[in-house]
Scaffold this motif. Sequence first.
Motif, PDB file in Angstrom:
ATOM      1  N   GLU A   1       0.840  -1.199   0.000  1.00  0.00           N
ATOM      2  CA  GLU A   1       0.000   0.000   0.000  1.00  0.00           C
ATOM      3  C   GLU A   1       0.876   1.251   0.000  1.00  0.00           C
ATOM      4  N   TRP A   2       0.261   2.334  -0.441  1.00  0.00           N
ATOM      5  CA  TRP A   2       1.011   3.585  -0.544  1.00  0.00           C
ATOM      6  C   TRP A   2       1.480   4.090   0.828  1.00  0.00           C
ATOM      7  N   ARG A   3       0.751   3.792   1.869  1.00  0.00           N
ATOM      8  CA  ARG A   3       1.161   4.261   3.200  1.00  0.00           C
ATOM      9  C   ARG A   3       2.511   3.666   3.588  1.00  0.00           C
ATOM     10  N   PHE A   4       2.751   2.408   3.243  1.00  0.00           N
ATOM     11  CA  PHE A   4       4.031   1.787   3.572  1.00  0.00           C
ATOM     12  C   PHE A   4       5.129   2.232   2.609  1.00  0.00           C
TER      13      PHE A   4
ATOM     14  N   ILE B   1       5.371   5.189   1.241  1.00  0.00           N
ATOM     15  CA  ILE B   1       5.763   6.527   1.690  1.00  0.00           C
ATOM     16  C   ILE B   1       6.554   6.449   2.992  1.00  0.00           C
ATOM     17  N   ALA B   2       6.149   5.549   3.892  1.00  0.00           N
ATOM     18  CA  ALA B   2       6.866   5.423   5.167  1.00  0.00           C
ATOM     19  C   ALA B   2       8.305   4.961   4.936  1.00  0.00           C
ATOM     20  N   PHE B   3       8.505   3.957   4.102  1.00  0.00           N
ATOM     21  CA  PHE B   3       9.868   3.477   3.838  1.00  0.00           C
ATOM     22  C   PHE B   3      10.697   4.523   3.107  1.00  0.00           C
ATOM     23  N   LEU B   4      10.102   5.198   2.140  1.00  0.00           N
ATOM     24  CA  LEU B   4      10.839   6.246   1.431  1.00  0.00           C
ATOM     25  C   LEU B   4      11.183   7.402   2.362  1.00  0.00           C
ATOM     26  N   SER B   5      10.322   7.701   3.303  1.00  0.00           N
ATOM     27  CA  SER B   5      10.614   8.768   4.267  1.00  0.00           C
ATOM     28  C   SER B   5      11.831   8.419   5.113  1.00  0.00           C
ATOM     29  N   VAL B   6      11.930   7.157   5.528  1.00  0.00           N
ATOM     30  CA  VAL B   6      13.111   6.726   6.286  1.00  0.00           C
ATOM     31  C   VAL B   6      14.370   6.890   5.434  1.00  0.00           C
ATOM     32  N   THR B   7      14.281   6.551   4.151  1.00  0.00           N
ATOM     33  CA  THR B   7      15.442   6.722   3.262  1.00  0.00           C
ATOM     34  C   THR B   7      15.845   8.194   3.166  1.00  0.00           C
ATOM     35  N   ILE B   8      14.871   9.070   3.052  1.00  0.00           N
ATOM     36  CA  ILE B   8      15.183  10.511   2.973  1.00  0.00           C
ATOM     37  C   ILE B   8      15.825  10.995   4.266  1.00  0.00           C
TER      38      ILE B   8
ATOM     39  N   MET C   1       3.945  10.069   9.346  1.00  0.00           N
ATOM     40  CA  MET C   1       3.470   8.991   8.476  1.00  0.00           C
ATOM     41  C   MET C   1       3.351   7.685   9.248  1.00  0.00           C
ATOM     42  N   ILE C   2       4.284   7.405  10.133  1.00  0.00           N
ATOM     43  CA  ILE C   2       4.210   6.186  10.932  1.00  0.00           C
ATOM     44  C   ILE C   2       2.993   6.227  11.858  1.00  0.00           C
ATOM     45  N   LEU C   3       2.665   7.397  12.392  1.00  0.00           N
ATOM     46  CA  LEU C   3       1.449   7.524  13.215  1.00  0.00           C
ATOM     47  C   LEU C   3       0.205   7.196  12.398  1.00  0.00           C
ATOM     48  N   TYR C   4       0.157   7.663  11.168  1.00  0.00           N
ATOM     49  CA  TYR C   4      -1.012   7.352  10.322  1.00  0.00           C
ATOM     50  C   TYR C   4      -1.111   5.841  10.088  1.00  0.00           C
ATOM     51  N   VAL C   5       0.026   5.203   9.839  1.00  0.00           N
ATOM     52  CA  VAL C   5       0.029   3.738   9.631  1.00  0.00           C
ATOM     53  C   VAL C   5      -0.465   3.026  10.874  1.00  0.00           C
ATOM     54  N   LEU C   6      -0.048   3.475  12.051  1.00  0.00           N
ATOM     55  CA  LEU C   6      -0.433   2.807  13.289  1.00  0.00           C
ATOM     56  C   LEU C   6      -1.915   2.989  13.605  1.00  0.00           C
TER      57      LEU C   6
ATOM     58  N   HIS D   1      -7.819  -1.296  10.022  1.00  0.00           N
ATOM     59  CA  HIS D   1      -8.984  -0.929   9.202  1.00  0.00           C
ATOM     60  C   HIS D   1      -8.649  -1.169   7.731  1.00  0.00           C
ATOM     61  N   VAL D   2      -9.529  -1.906   7.075  1.00  0.00           N
ATOM     62  CA  VAL D   2      -9.320  -2.142   5.641  1.00  0.00           C
ATOM     63  C   VAL D   2      -9.453  -0.847   4.861  1.00  0.00           C
ATOM     64  N   GLN D   3     -10.474  -0.086   5.169  1.00  0.00           N
ATOM     65  CA  GLN D   3     -10.677   1.220   4.574  1.00  0.00           C
ATOM     66  C   GLN D   3     -10.364   2.294   5.618  1.00  0.00           C
ATOM     67  N   PRO D   4      -9.930   3.489   5.173  1.00  0.00           N
ATOM     68  CA  PRO D   4      -9.615   4.551   6.142  1.00  0.00           C
ATOM     69  C   PRO D   4     -10.794   4.833   7.063  1.00  0.00           C
ATOM     70  N   ALA D   5     -10.520   4.823   8.358  1.00  0.00           N
ATOM     71  CA  ALA D   5     -11.580   5.006   9.362  1.00  0.00           C
ATOM     72  C   ALA D   5     -11.602   6.410   9.940  1.00  0.00           C
ATOM     73  N   TYR D   6     -10.467   7.090   9.952  1.00  0.00           N
ATOM     74  CA  TYR D   6     -10.376   8.428  10.547  1.00  0.00           C
ATOM     75  C   TYR D   6     -10.112   9.442   9.437  1.00  0.00           C
ATOM     76  N   ARG D   7     -11.163  10.104   9.022  1.00  0.00           N
ATOM     77  CA  ARG D   7     -11.014  11.057   7.923  1.00  0.00           C
ATOM     78  C   ARG D   7     -10.275  12.315   8.352  1.00  0.00           C
ATOM     79  N   VAL D   8     -10.344  12.636   9.627  1.00  0.00           N
ATOM     80  CA  VAL D   8      -9.697  13.853  10.105  1.00  0.00           C
ATOM     81  C   VAL D   8      -8.212  13.601  10.377  1.00  0.00           C
ATOM     82  N   LEU D   9      -7.826  12.344  10.559  1.00  0.00           N
ATOM     83  CA  LEU D   9      -6.456  12.020  10.941  1.00  0.00           C
ATOM     84  C   LEU D   9      -5.425  12.526   9.936  1.00  0.00           C
TER      85      LEU D   9
END
Length: 524
Positions: A65-68, A70-77, A107-112, A117-125
């Motif tokens: 998924e894109w969340r992971f 982006i998270a891995f690429l962020s660590v690389t940056i 980004m890691i907080l969003y993943v956690l 949830h299969v679909q995004p549950a927190y729209r404000v997050l």
Amino acid sequence: MAAVATMKGFEGYWGPPTATMDWCEGNYLVTPYAAEFFNSLTSMFIAVAGILPLLIHFRRRDCMEWRFIIAFLSVTIVGLGSVAFHGTLLFEHQRWDQVPMLWTVAMILYVLFEQKHVQPAYRVLPVALFVYAVVATLATSKRSGDMQWFSFHGFFGLATFLAVCKVTLFYRSLPKDMTELRKVMSYGFIALGVAITVWLMDLKLCNQLHMLPAYDYWNFHAWGWHLMVSCGLYNILIGIWYHRLKVVLEKDVSLCLSPLPHIAFEERTRTMERSQALSRALTEEFERSIVAQAVAEARTEARSAVAAEGHRASDAVQQAVRQLSQDLEALRKGLAQRGPEGPSGVDVAKLAEKICEEKIEKLAISEHTMKTQAEALELLQNKVQLWEESLRTKLQALINKVDSKCLEGFAPFLSELGSALGNKPKVLSVDRTQDSSWCNHSNSSGNSDSQSARSPQAPSRCDPKSKVVAPQVQRQSSASRLEESQQIALQLTKHGGDFVGVIKEFESKRFVSAPDISEMRKVV
């Protein structure tokens, strides 16, 4: 807060440090192009920890998924920014290290928070985390000195503390039977714990640590913090990703611990095997439909070829009748040329004997040819039958090896597909047009003399179901007819000019058909 470590050595390529932090490693000790050589070198561990999962699982990026990503690429940056920061100790490059850290922890907080949830549950997050990252970036980038240090560590420490709490709760919620996942998460916790410990020691005990021999070359920040934080982030993110694939998305995956923790996509292997099995099954079903249709067509063509022989034989009989008519016409002309004296019985007998001999010779040749062609047709039909049985046996053996589930729903489609095929093997029909003038068709016209040339009990040579008479029998029949024709010739010599007697003799022996007898009567 002032820098803990003072600048050592000489001023390097990048000039005096302007960053708010100067770590315990001496500056420009190895090369004038790197302020903190070993801190810059070991920062690459962080970059590798971010890019390595993407490379290992690149072939299954469809399950990432894109969340992971982006998270891995962020660590690389973060790792690349750390290289720039420690290599130059400039404030603008310090922001390349700290700002990516803020966005990575967001980004890691969003993943956690969205882990279960299969679909995004927190729209404000996402909006809240974005606002946090922007505010923290501005607070960190626009200030300098101690305020910058407190701003960064305040924002980063708050988000990190929240992330650690979420990871801890996630770890405690794992079932005990997921031993591999618990091990990977434990390795990550231990690595992060060691990393924070050595980071604080390098920060607070720099002067005491410098009393150790050659501490600049093996300092805790380089070989402790950078290396251990890379291991911790790698293990925790791999564990979270595996849990989401296995439990939440219900993918057929497994977690391998050696040589590095990674996810094995068993679904890929099984899918490939089923795909190959399905492909083989489709090919076999396709070939089987072609074979069945080809065999049916071959049988139909073989029967059509046999039936067509009757029509060819009928044409041959008509041709024989025309030839006989021409011979009678020649006889009539010969009789007319004899003048008033008329022909002798001997001449008529010889002419008749010649006609009979030619006809008997044609019969023998044609019967032998028909027997050979019939045997060839029978051999061809046997080969077609053996070919069909062999293919059915081989195809059935192959199909039995395929999972029966792979063929569900395909049989009707394949049957229709096979029936619509136009290309099929052809069965070459045997050419029986040569020397077939002997054959008499039952539907031929009244000019045929076949009924008068054989007994009523004799089988029709034009019937496809009838068997060809052996050449020996036909030779005996031909010899007997030749003897009869010779006897007739002897009798004709006794009759002299009694042509009516000759005609009666021909009619009684059925050597000539009724129309030909009528023609002979006209001639006489």
